[in-house]
Design a protein around this motif. Sequence first.
Motif, PDB file in Angstrom:
ATOM      1  N   ARG A  84       0.852  -1.094  -0.046  1.00 41.41           N
ATOM      2  CA  ARG A  84       0.175   0.311   0.232  1.00 41.41           C
ATOM      3  C   ARG A  84       1.075   1.345  -0.118  1.00 41.41           C
ATOM      4  O   ARG A  84       1.823   1.302   0.587  1.00 41.41           O
ATOM      5  CB  ARG A  84      -1.116   0.077   1.168  1.00 41.41           C
ATOM      6  CG  ARG A  84      -1.533   1.034   0.928  1.00 41.41           C
ATOM      7  CD  ARG A  84      -2.620   1.240   2.292  1.00 41.41           C
ATOM      8  NE  ARG A  84      -3.744   1.906   2.868  1.00 41.41           N
ATOM      9  CZ  ARG A  84      -3.441   2.878   3.978  1.00 41.41           C
ATOM     10  NH1 ARG A  84      -4.089   1.566   4.885  1.00 41.41           N
ATOM     11  NH2 ARG A  84      -4.608   3.595   3.910  1.00 41.41           N
ATOM     12  N   ASP A  97      -3.443   7.773  -1.986  1.00 45.49           N
ATOM     13  CA  ASP A  97      -3.814   6.364  -1.540  1.00 45.49           C
ATOM     14  C   ASP A  97      -3.665   5.405  -2.045  1.00 45.49           C
ATOM     15  O   ASP A  97      -4.877   5.575  -2.974  1.00 45.49           O
ATOM     16  CB  ASP A  97      -4.152   6.233   0.044  1.00 45.49           C
ATOM     17  CG  ASP A  97      -4.069   5.467   1.295  1.00 45.49           C
ATOM     18  OD1 ASP A  97      -3.647   5.628   1.922  1.00 45.49           O
ATOM     19  OD2 ASP A  97      -4.581   4.053   0.400  1.00 45.49           O
ATOM     20  N   HIS A 108      -2.696  13.362   8.154  1.00 47.72           N
ATOM     21  CA  HIS A 108      -1.743  11.845   8.948  1.00 47.72           C
ATOM     22  C   HIS A 108      -0.834  12.377  10.070  1.00 47.72           C
ATOM     23  O   HIS A 108       0.167  11.841   9.886  1.00 47.72           O
ATOM     24  CB  HIS A 108      -1.713  11.209   7.688  1.00 47.72           C
ATOM     25  CG  HIS A 108      -2.247   9.651   7.765  1.00 47.72           C
ATOM     26  ND1 HIS A 108      -3.679   9.987   7.223  1.00 47.72           N
ATOM     27  CD2 HIS A 108      -2.198   8.469   7.015  1.00 47.72           C
ATOM     28  CE1 HIS A 108      -4.557   8.838   7.556  1.00 47.72           C
ATOM     29  NE2 HIS A 108      -3.216   8.534   7.383  1.00 47.72           N
ATOM     30  N   ARG A 111       0.274  10.475  12.250  1.00 49.78           N
ATOM     31  CA  ARG A 111       1.150   9.224  12.653  1.00 49.78           C
ATOM     32  C   ARG A 111       2.489   9.488  12.899  1.00 49.78           C
ATOM     33  O   ARG A 111       3.271   9.750  12.252  1.00 49.78           O
ATOM     34  CB  ARG A 111       0.374   8.821  11.687  1.00 49.78           C
ATOM     35  CG  ARG A 111      -0.731   8.716  11.044  1.00 49.78           C
ATOM     36  CD  ARG A 111      -1.884   7.722  11.841  1.00 49.78           C
ATOM     37  NE  ARG A 111      -2.593   7.506  10.953  1.00 49.78           N
ATOM     38  CZ  ARG A 111      -3.797   8.334  11.186  1.00 49.78           C
ATOM     39  NH1 ARG A 111      -4.016   9.861  11.897  1.00 49.78           N
ATOM     40  NH2 ARG A 111      -5.228   8.242  10.643  1.00 49.78           N
ATOM     41  N   SER A 128      -2.952  -1.813  14.243  1.00 51.05           N
ATOM     42  CA  SER A 128      -3.508  -1.455  13.792  1.00 51.05           C
ATOM     43  C   SER A 128      -4.271  -1.007  12.519  1.00 51.05           C
ATOM     44  O   SER A 128      -4.169   0.231  12.379  1.00 51.05           O
ATOM     45  CB  SER A 128      -5.116  -2.089  14.409  1.00 51.05           C
ATOM     46  OG  SER A 128      -4.347  -2.910  15.068  1.00 51.05           O
ATOM     47  N   GLU A 129      -4.467  -0.539  11.710  1.00 54.57           N
ATOM     48  CA  GLU A 129      -4.666   0.079  10.671  1.00 54.57           C
ATOM     49  C   GLU A 129      -6.672   0.521  11.262  1.00 54.57           C
ATOM     50  O   GLU A 129      -7.792  -0.393  11.381  1.00 54.57           O
ATOM     51  CB  GLU A 129      -5.355  -0.876   9.232  1.00 54.57           C
ATOM     52  CG  GLU A 129      -5.041   1.015   8.059  1.00 54.57           C
ATOM     53  CD  GLU A 129      -6.135   0.223   6.784  1.00 54.57           C
ATOM     54  OE1 GLU A 129      -7.197  -0.737   6.914  1.00 54.57           O
ATOM     55  OE2 GLU A 129      -6.221   1.077   6.017  1.00 54.57           O
ATOM     56  N   ASN A 130      -6.510   2.257  10.963  1.00 55.39           N
ATOM     57  CA  ASN A 130      -7.919   2.653  11.414  1.00 55.39           C
ATOM     58  C   ASN A 130      -9.084   1.423  11.261  1.00 55.39           C
ATOM     59  O   ASN A 130     -10.097   2.015  11.638  1.00 55.39           O
ATOM     60  CB  ASN A 130      -8.271   4.430  11.307  1.00 55.39           C
ATOM     61  CG  ASN A 130      -7.352   5.245  12.326  1.00 55.39           C
ATOM     62  OD1 ASN A 130      -6.762   4.145  12.872  1.00 55.39           O
ATOM     63  ND2 ASN A 130      -7.347   6.626  11.572  1.00 55.39           N
ATOM     64  N   MET A 136      -0.664  -3.621  11.130  1.00 58.29           N
ATOM     65  CA  MET A 136      -0.300  -3.423   9.613  1.00 58.29           C
ATOM     66  C   MET A 136       1.185  -3.104  10.208  1.00 58.29           C
ATOM     67  O   MET A 136       1.251  -2.103  10.867  1.00 58.29           O
ATOM     68  CB  MET A 136      -0.383  -1.940   8.898  1.00 58.29           C
ATOM     69  CG  MET A 136      -2.397  -2.130   8.614  1.00 58.29           C
ATOM     70  SD  MET A 136      -2.113  -3.366   6.582  1.00 58.29           S
ATOM     71  CE  MET A 136      -1.509  -2.448   5.585  1.00 58.29           C
ATOM     72  N   PHE A 138       4.254  -0.397   8.659  1.00 58.89           N
ATOM     73  CA  PHE A 138       4.209   1.554   8.314  1.00 58.89           C
ATOM     74  C   PHE A 138       5.831   1.776   8.487  1.00 58.89           C
ATOM     75  O   PHE A 138       6.149   1.600   9.417  1.00 58.89           O
ATOM     76  CB  PHE A 138       3.045   2.183   8.597  1.00 58.89           C
ATOM     77  CG  PHE A 138       1.890   1.526   8.721  1.00 58.89           C
ATOM     78  CD1 PHE A 138       0.695   2.074   8.374  1.00 58.89           C
ATOM     79  CD2 PHE A 138       1.343   1.668   9.870  1.00 58.89           C
ATOM     80  CE1 PHE A 138      -0.174   2.187   8.108  1.00 58.89           C
ATOM     81  CE2 PHE A 138      -0.061   1.136   9.780  1.00 58.89           C
ATOM     82  CZ  PHE A 138      -1.049   0.886   8.969  1.00 58.89           C
ATOM     83  N   SER A 156       3.186   0.499   3.359  1.00 61.97           N
ATOM     84  CA  SER A 156       2.835  -0.691   4.280  1.00 61.97           C
ATOM     85  C   SER A 156       2.670  -1.961   3.429  1.00 61.97           C
ATOM     86  O   SER A 156       1.719  -2.082   2.303  1.00 61.97           O
ATOM     87  CB  SER A 156       1.640  -0.022   5.005  1.00 61.97           C
ATOM     88  OG  SER A 156       0.883   0.583   3.871  1.00 61.97           O
TER      89      SER A 156
END
Length: 594
Positions: A84, A97, A108, A111, A128-130, A136, A138, A156
């Motif tokens: 991704r 994205d 972001h 993040r 964890s992805e939102n 995941m 990253f 990611s």
Amino acid sequence: MPSTRKTLVRQLFLPIGLTLFAASGVAGWFSLNSLKQSFYDEARRDLQVRAEIVRPHFASRLNSANVSKLQPLCREIAETARARLTVVLPDGQVLCDSHEDPARMDNHASRKEFDRALKNEAGFAIRSENRSGKPMMFVAVPVVVDGPVRGAVRVSRPMSEIDSTLQGVGRPLILAGALFALTAVALLYYFSRRIIGNIKEIQSGAERFTEGDFSFRLPLPVVSEFNSLSRTLNHMAVQLDDRIRTITEQRNEQQAILTSMVEGVFAIDRDETVIHMNEAAGRLFGVDPRFAQNKPLQAVVRNTRLLAFVTQSLESRDLQETDIELDWEGQVRYLQTRGTVLRNTHKESIGAVFVLYDVTRLRKLETMRRDFVANVSHELKTPITSIKGFVETLLDGALESPEDARRFLGIVSKQAERLNAIIEDLLSLSRIEQDSDTGAIVTQECHLREVLENAICDCAPKATQKGIRIDLDCAKELIANVNPPLLEEAVVNLVDNAIKYSDPEKRILISAAQSSGAMTIQVRDEGKGIDQQYLPRLFERFYRVDKARSRQMGGTGLGLAIVKHIVQAHGGSVEVASTPGVGSIFSINLPKNK
Ligand code: ADP
């Protein structure tokens, strides 16, 4: 009661097995952890490299005006990079994205990975992805154009992809570890069983030794320690067998000696409990020696004198000696008793041992000898005193009267004859005793009638003098195995007495008969007879019922004693039956083989 002792399996195998399992588990856990760590590091480096490769594609297009063109590019590159892809501006606004619509994505900047990347460093995060909630990995790198940070590119991958690769490597590792642990435990179990097997074999062998089976030999195991232990035990069994055999032989010898001893022997401990008693001692005390074993001496022996002597011996250091009279089957037995303390190897007193010599026979013989000497002296003294008296009277002047002299000398001659008779009887008695002791009496087969006729012939003058008739009832063919002169002497003594103690004109019958091989000779008279009370002592030396009459008749009191000894020398017996006023019967019984 359940045993509180732990078995070797529980002591050895279980702890080692469990430790092995635990060690394998811990080692596996650590290996897996470090493997996981290096996998994650590798994945992170991989994502960073991809991000750095992708980064130049966006460096010249980083402004919001190009959003519509960037989104398809982003998707294309992400497909090639097989990850991704997210691109943000320095303020955190998502520019494009590969998997989401940037318009719908929030800022972001906060993040973790972007926070660092926008500060011009590589950023990394696992979370964890939102939206999907999937874990995941990253990695974000800054995009720098001519100095300042113009944005950041993030690559990611889902953790599930990374973990599945990890699982592909980890599973065989776990399997190998488990296999190793299982093999190790199995080997441990196998060797434990072998060791236990060896130990059990040695244990059962040792048990056989304790049961006294020293012929058994332990097998020799391969393991050197057990091998030498088994050898040592086998050697010990041989030695023990030897020693026990020697001890048993010695004990049997001692037992045989003690049993065959004529002397009584018994041993007691300090509490006066019987440790050992031989057969002879048992006979003297009238008990079974086996019954006496381990019993208090007081329960076995009632003689207070002996018990006191035992106590005294236990307390004394030296050999003790005493004479004890013991009631034995209604008779008195004289025991010369010796006692000495028993000591152990430390010289401590552990009891005492006693030896009993039965001196009853000796005592009786001594008494008999004393009585005999007294009797002989007494018997000899009477005629000697008489002779001395008459000789003195003659010397004092009686010689002058020829009449008195003749009378006195007649008396002296009679007393001298008496002395002679006594001495001859004594000599005869001692000769018979001696011959019978040394076995010098020679017997021969002869016609009994001839022996009896010779005896009658010897007595005929005296019988004729008193008008007494002697009849003989004996078959001519009767053969007896005897010593003829001695038997004749015995019969003469009996017939002589019959004549002496019968009134004139009476009859004497001598008869002989054989029944089932044994021979009986009887001398029957019609004399004055003997009272029943005198019969038991009649055959003793110098015993006379009527002393005065016997002397008057020229008797020595030894005639019947001589008869008894002659018959005993032939292995026979003599007995008397008499009725006062009617007569007496003296019987000589000779055994079959004599
Ligand atoms: P003695 O020399 O006195 O006869 P013996 O030993 O021959 O000695 O006998 C012992 C005693 O036994 C005699 O003194 C006598 O009293 C008694 N006696 C022996 N034989 C007869 C008999 N046939 N009849 C009666 N009394 C006898």
